[in-house]
Design a protein around this motif. Structure first.
Motif, PDB file in Angstrom:
ATOM      1  N   GLU A   1       1.522 -16.080 -40.214  1.00 39.13           N
ATOM      2  CA  GLU A   1       0.917 -14.747 -39.800  1.00 39.13           C
ATOM      3  C   GLU A   1       0.165 -14.406 -41.175  1.00 39.13           C
ATOM      4  OE1 GLU A   1       1.064 -12.345 -37.059  1.00 39.13           O
ATOM      5  OE2 GLU A   1      -0.347 -11.634 -38.503  1.00 39.13           O
ATOM      6  N   ASP A   2      -0.883 -13.781 -40.783  1.00 42.04           N
ATOM      7  CA  ASP A   2      -1.877 -13.312 -42.258  1.00 42.04           C
ATOM      8  C   ASP A   2      -1.447 -12.015 -42.598  1.00 42.04           C
ATOM      9  OD1 ASP A   2      -3.352 -12.918 -39.819  1.00 42.04           O
ATOM     10  OD2 ASP A   2      -4.849 -12.754 -40.722  1.00 42.04           O
ATOM     11  N   GLU A   3      -1.118 -11.177 -41.627  1.00 41.84           N
ATOM     12  CA  GLU A   3      -0.917  -9.814 -41.718  1.00 41.84           C
ATOM     13  C   GLU A   3       0.739  -9.325 -42.456  1.00 41.84           C
ATOM     14  OE1 GLU A   3      -2.329  -6.597 -39.302  1.00 41.84           O
ATOM     15  OE2 GLU A   3      -3.187  -8.362 -38.255  1.00 41.84           O
TER      16      GLU A   3
ATOM     17  N   LYS B   1       0.123  -8.459 -29.097  1.00 38.96           N
ATOM     18  CA  LYS B   1       0.059  -7.331 -29.980  1.00 38.96           C
ATOM     19  C   LYS B   1      -0.315  -6.343 -29.498  1.00 38.96           C
ATOM     20  CE  LYS B   1      -0.190 -10.145 -34.311  1.00 38.96           C
ATOM     21  NZ  LYS B   1      -1.106 -10.530 -35.191  1.00 38.96           N
TER      22      LYS B   1
HETATM   23 CA    CA Z   1      -4.010 -12.588 -37.786  1.00 39.06          CA
END
Ligand code: CA
Length: 239
Positions: free
Chosen positions: A24-26, A118
């Motif tokens: 997950e990048d966030e 999401k």
């Molecule tokens: Ca993302």
């Protein structure tokens, strides 16, 4: 990003030995996911981009991967495809933002086991993760004369109990989970060892493990009929 819940979070049995990879990048989302997973008893490792995530997924035997769809360097769909093509059966929960116009089916076709949009309630994620890990953890394989119970690691041949070490079990389980699929030595090594193990393992080590597994499961280890060598490629379990 997350909707807080008004009802209390119920932990359905701790899964202290289960290891989850978050790709997950966030950072804010990762932190919330980690907090809830750890509260539910999972051990958690993280990657903040696709490339690192795939490398970690290939190098370590995870019990589940939470995979964001939209990632820098390498996207979630491609990671999913590459893991499945490599023979990995690890459960994958894919996450996507509502704004990303990707059909749920594409994620499932790429090999994801479940799919969450999401923003989501962390409790929903945990419930899905627990359900998948349980399902994955309690499968019993019946293949040829063998019965392989993945939950208890018990193996029987024609009803007779066999004794395998964890590493031997992991190798047999990987091979038998996908009959006729050819596993490279490298793939078997990543299936056989958990994180924290010495990764400096040579091909010959896997060959030695295969030899020992054959001695246990085959009628005649010199002429195996279950675990077959595929010259130049690796090993396969012949159904
Ligand atoms: Ca993302």
């Amino acid at each position: 990003m997350f909707i807080s819940s008004s009802y209390p979070f119920v932990i359905l049995g701790l899964m202290t030995d289960k290891l989850v990879l978050l790709i997950e990048d966030e950072q804010a989302i990762r932190e919330v996911e980690r907090a809830y997973l750890e509260q539910a008893g999972f051990r958690v490792m993280e990657a903040d981009n696709g490339k690192t995530g795939l490398a970690m997924a290939l190098a370590t035997r995870f019990d589940l991967i939470v995979l964001d769809l939209n990632l820098p360097q390498l996207g979630g769909l491609e990671i999913c495809r590459q893991l499945r093509q490599g023979g990995s059966l690890v459960p994958i929960v894919m996450l996507t933002a509502k704004t990303e116009e990707v059909d749920e089916l594409i994620g499932l076709e790429a090999g994801a086991d479940d799919y969450i949009k999401k923003p989501f309630q962390p409790q929903v994620l945990i419930a899905r993760v627990q359900a998948l890990v349980r399902r994955w953890g309690h499968k019993t394989l019946h293949i040829g004369p063998l019965t392989i119970d993945q939950a208890t690691q018990a193996v029987t041949k024609n009803g007779q109990a066999l004794r395998l070490t964890t590493t031997q079990f992991n190798i047999l389980n990987a091979l038998a989970s996908q009959p006729n699929h050819v596993f490279s030595r490298e793939q078997l090594i990543s299936q056989a060892y958990n994180e924290g193990m010495d990764r400096d393992i040579f091909d010959r080590t896997i060959d030695a493990h295969i030899k020992s597994v054959r001695k246990i499961i085959e009628d005649n280890a010199a002429h195996p009929r279950m675990i077959m060598t595929v010259i130049g490629r690796g090993y396969t379990f012949e159904d």
